[in-house]
Enzyme design. Structure first.
Site, PDB file in Angstrom:
ATOM      1  N   ASN A  73      -5.449  -4.965  -2.454  1.00  0.00           N
ATOM      2  CA  ASN A  73      -6.249  -4.829  -1.056  1.00  0.00           C
ATOM      3  C   ASN A  73      -7.219  -4.026  -1.326  1.00  0.00           C
ATOM      4  O   ASN A  73      -7.469  -3.113  -1.980  1.00  0.00           O
ATOM      5  CB  ASN A  73      -5.276  -4.198  -0.044  1.00  0.00           C
ATOM      6  CG  ASN A  73      -4.081  -4.912   0.427  1.00  0.00           C
ATOM      7  OD1 ASN A  73      -3.988  -6.024   0.086  1.00  0.00           O
ATOM      8  ND2 ASN A  73      -3.386  -4.394   1.259  1.00  0.00           N
TER       9      ASN A  73
ATOM     10  N   TYR B 112     -11.237  -2.635   0.513  1.00  0.00           N
ATOM     11  CA  TYR B 112     -11.698  -2.448   1.832  1.00  0.00           C
ATOM     12  C   TYR B 112     -13.093  -1.711   1.597  1.00  0.00           C
ATOM     13  O   TYR B 112     -14.063  -1.916   2.100  1.00  0.00           O
ATOM     14  CB  TYR B 112     -11.033  -1.661   2.829  1.00  0.00           C
ATOM     15  CG  TYR B 112      -9.962  -2.723   3.591  1.00  0.00           C
ATOM     16  CD1 TYR B 112     -10.383  -3.571   4.463  1.00  0.00           C
ATOM     17  CD2 TYR B 112      -8.662  -2.524   3.206  1.00  0.00           C
ATOM     18  CE1 TYR B 112      -9.330  -4.600   5.136  1.00  0.00           C
ATOM     19  CE2 TYR B 112      -7.795  -3.389   3.511  1.00  0.00           C
ATOM     20  CZ  TYR B 112      -7.869  -4.263   4.729  1.00  0.00           C
ATOM     21  OH  TYR B 112      -7.011  -5.282   5.120  1.00  0.00           O
TER      22      TYR B 112
ATOM     23  N   GLU C 206       0.911  -1.211  -0.134  1.00  0.00           N
ATOM     24  CA  GLU C 206       0.177  -0.095  -0.157  1.00  0.00           C
ATOM     25  C   GLU C 206       0.993   1.380   0.177  1.00  0.00           C
ATOM     26  O   GLU C 206       0.738   2.296   0.787  1.00  0.00           O
ATOM     27  CB  GLU C 206      -0.893  -0.015   1.148  1.00  0.00           C
ATOM     28  CG  GLU C 206      -2.257  -1.203   0.822  1.00  0.00           C
ATOM     29  CD  GLU C 206      -3.070  -0.978   2.414  1.00  0.00           C
ATOM     30  OE1 GLU C 206      -4.079  -1.643   2.073  1.00  0.00           O
ATOM     31  OE2 GLU C 206      -2.851   0.013   3.134  1.00  0.00           O
TER      32      GLU C 206
END
Length: 477
Positions: free
Chosen positions: A300, A302, A175
């Protein structure tokens, strides 16, 4: 900033054909033992001492104490049927000063971790950088200093040489958007700086570090990078909302995807930030290094950001970078304990978009999960049905993209354990396994037993069963 076509990597075989059902953690969030066996100080050790930086004044000094308990945690993963473990190496454990003399105790520790994983039939997936920069390098300018990228490549080569024979999948940087913008643009993460020019420079040097590391560890396992891709959509058809959502998408997503896939930085965003920086930190040849073809794209996911240019009277979250963009939660959309909207179908759309626009050879969901209020019942169990519903819907969304042609090869739940959640301290529980931080007892939640059923299906051909299994014998770690 020239645009170049991405080229597939041809010098490595497609290692491993089975689908990986895994769980993930990171070193600073779970290890503890921050002053043991020669480990140096990281920027998070320093940042946690800043008054008011971390909710509750928490630190990662002890965290889940996995440094001492990894054997038990790995045995627990094996009992739960988890097939892969994504964990990070603490740079300060290997090079306490960021470069120079190697701390052999640190390398030996991770060698033992990898050996234990392999012994239990759990695939080790190593992340080389999950935000714990050695403080000694921060004192020299950190990620705003170009030299840090070279030091990272040296560190990557050291770790790879020690573990390459036992690890088949590597992630260079986790990230970079978070490390750059939350660490250097807003200051809510370490090292706690708030300067847009620094955030842009840090972004470039993190990407450069990735490219240099890909070159340094060529051979001996698949190599990739993990991006926290954050889809954006305008809150309305208003021109201002559409523009704000586009800028947010460029800054959060394209600014990282485009150079990795050989397209350089998006000119529109470069022009937007022209008053802040002339991007002189981008030197000749840098973009070629960043675009060095790699094997895997880690995603990733979310949340999505629904973006407005005018927050008005609505509760809204300003997005980093002075984009003139605020995020709102659409009416009727459920949220997690963190206030993040739950929109699993967006994951399918995201994966299809990345596949269509960038065509990565292999994709892995390296993190997905949610924090909910977990209550330890009188029976010693945690009936986290909200987490089960969340994961079931997101796994199904990922598998829909896979059936539509996305080369998805794995899904990692964040997180294996409740842990130190950065600026939130210990207030956000994401784990499949409940951690009593006072006693370090491990209690698998009901979601852990659900995920056990998912993992047992091996190569996915359909949605996992919607049946929620009983929590079993309530074993404690």
């Amino acid at each position: 900033m020239t645009v170049r076509e991405a080229s597939p990597r041809e010098d490595r075989p497609n290692e491993g054909t089975g689908f990986l059902w895994g769980a993930a953690t990171s070193a600073y969030q779970v290890e503890g033992a921050v002053r043991e066996d020669g480990r140096g100080v990281s920027i998070w050790d320093t940042f946690c001492r800043r008054p008011g930086a971390i909710r509750g004044g928490d630190t990662g000094d002890v965290a889940c104490d996995q440094y001492h308990r990894f054997e038990d945690d790995i045995a627990l993963m094996a009992r739960l049927g988890i097939g892969a473990y994504r964990f990070s190496i603490a740079w300060p454990r290997i090079l306490p000063e960021g470069d120079g003399a190697v701390n052999q105790s640190g390398l030996d520790h991770y060698r033992r971790v990898v050996e234990a994983l392999n012994r239990h039939g759990i695939a080790p997936v190593v992340t080389l950088y999950h935000w714990d920069l050695p403080q000694a390098l921060e004192d020299l300018g950190g990620w705003a200093n170009r030299d840090t990228a070279s030091r990272f490549a040296d560190y990557a080569a050291i770790v790879h040489a020690a573990l390459a024979g036992e690890v088949s999948m590597w992630t260079t940087i986790n990230e970079p958007w978070v490390a750059a913008w939350l660490g250097h643009g807003t200051g809510v993460h370490a090292p706690g700086k708030a300067d847009h020019a620094l955030a842009l420079a840090a972004s470039h040097h993190l990407l450069l570090a990735h490219g240099l590391a890909v070159e340094a560890i060529d051979g001996g396992g698949a190599v990739g990078i993990t991006l926290n891709l954050q889809p954006t959509t305008p809150a309305s058809d208003d021109v201002a909302d559409v523009l704000a959502a586009r800028r947010a998408d460029l800054q959060m997503n394209a600014y990282y995807l485009d150079p990795i896939f050989g397209r350089g930085y998006p000119e529109e965003l470069v022009e937007f930030y022209r008053p802040v920086t002339d991007m002189a930190f981008v030197r000749d040849g840098d973009l070629d290094v960043i675009a060095k073809p790699c094997d895997i794209l880690g995603v990733n996911y979310y949340r999505r950001f629904t973006v407005t240019a005018d927050p008005g009277s609505r509760e809204a979250e300003e997005l980093p970078g002075s984009l003139g963009a605020w995020s709102i939660v659409p009416d009727g959309v459920a949220v997690t304990e963190m206030g993040w909207p739950v929109e699993p179908d967006v994951l399918t759309e995201l994966l299809l978009r990345v596949h269509r626009e960038y065509a990565p050879a292999r994709v892995v969901i390296t993190e997905n999960g949610a924090a909910f209020e977990d209550v330890l019942g009188d029976d010693g169990q945690i009936q986290d049905t909200a987490r089960i519903a969340y994961l079931r819907e997101h796994v199904a969304a990922a598998l829909r993209a896979r059936r539509a042609g996305v080369p998805l090869e794995g899904f990692f739940v964040w997180s294996l354990l409740d842990n130190f959640e950065w600026a939130y301290g210990y207030s956000g529980r994401f784990g499949l396994v409940y951690v009593d931080f006072a006693t370090q007892a491990r209690i698998p939640k009901r979601s852990a037993h659900w995920y056990q059923q998912v993992a047992r299906q091996g190569e996915p051909s359909s949605m996992p069963s919607e049946r929620v299994p009983d929590a079993g014998d309530g074993e404690r770690g």
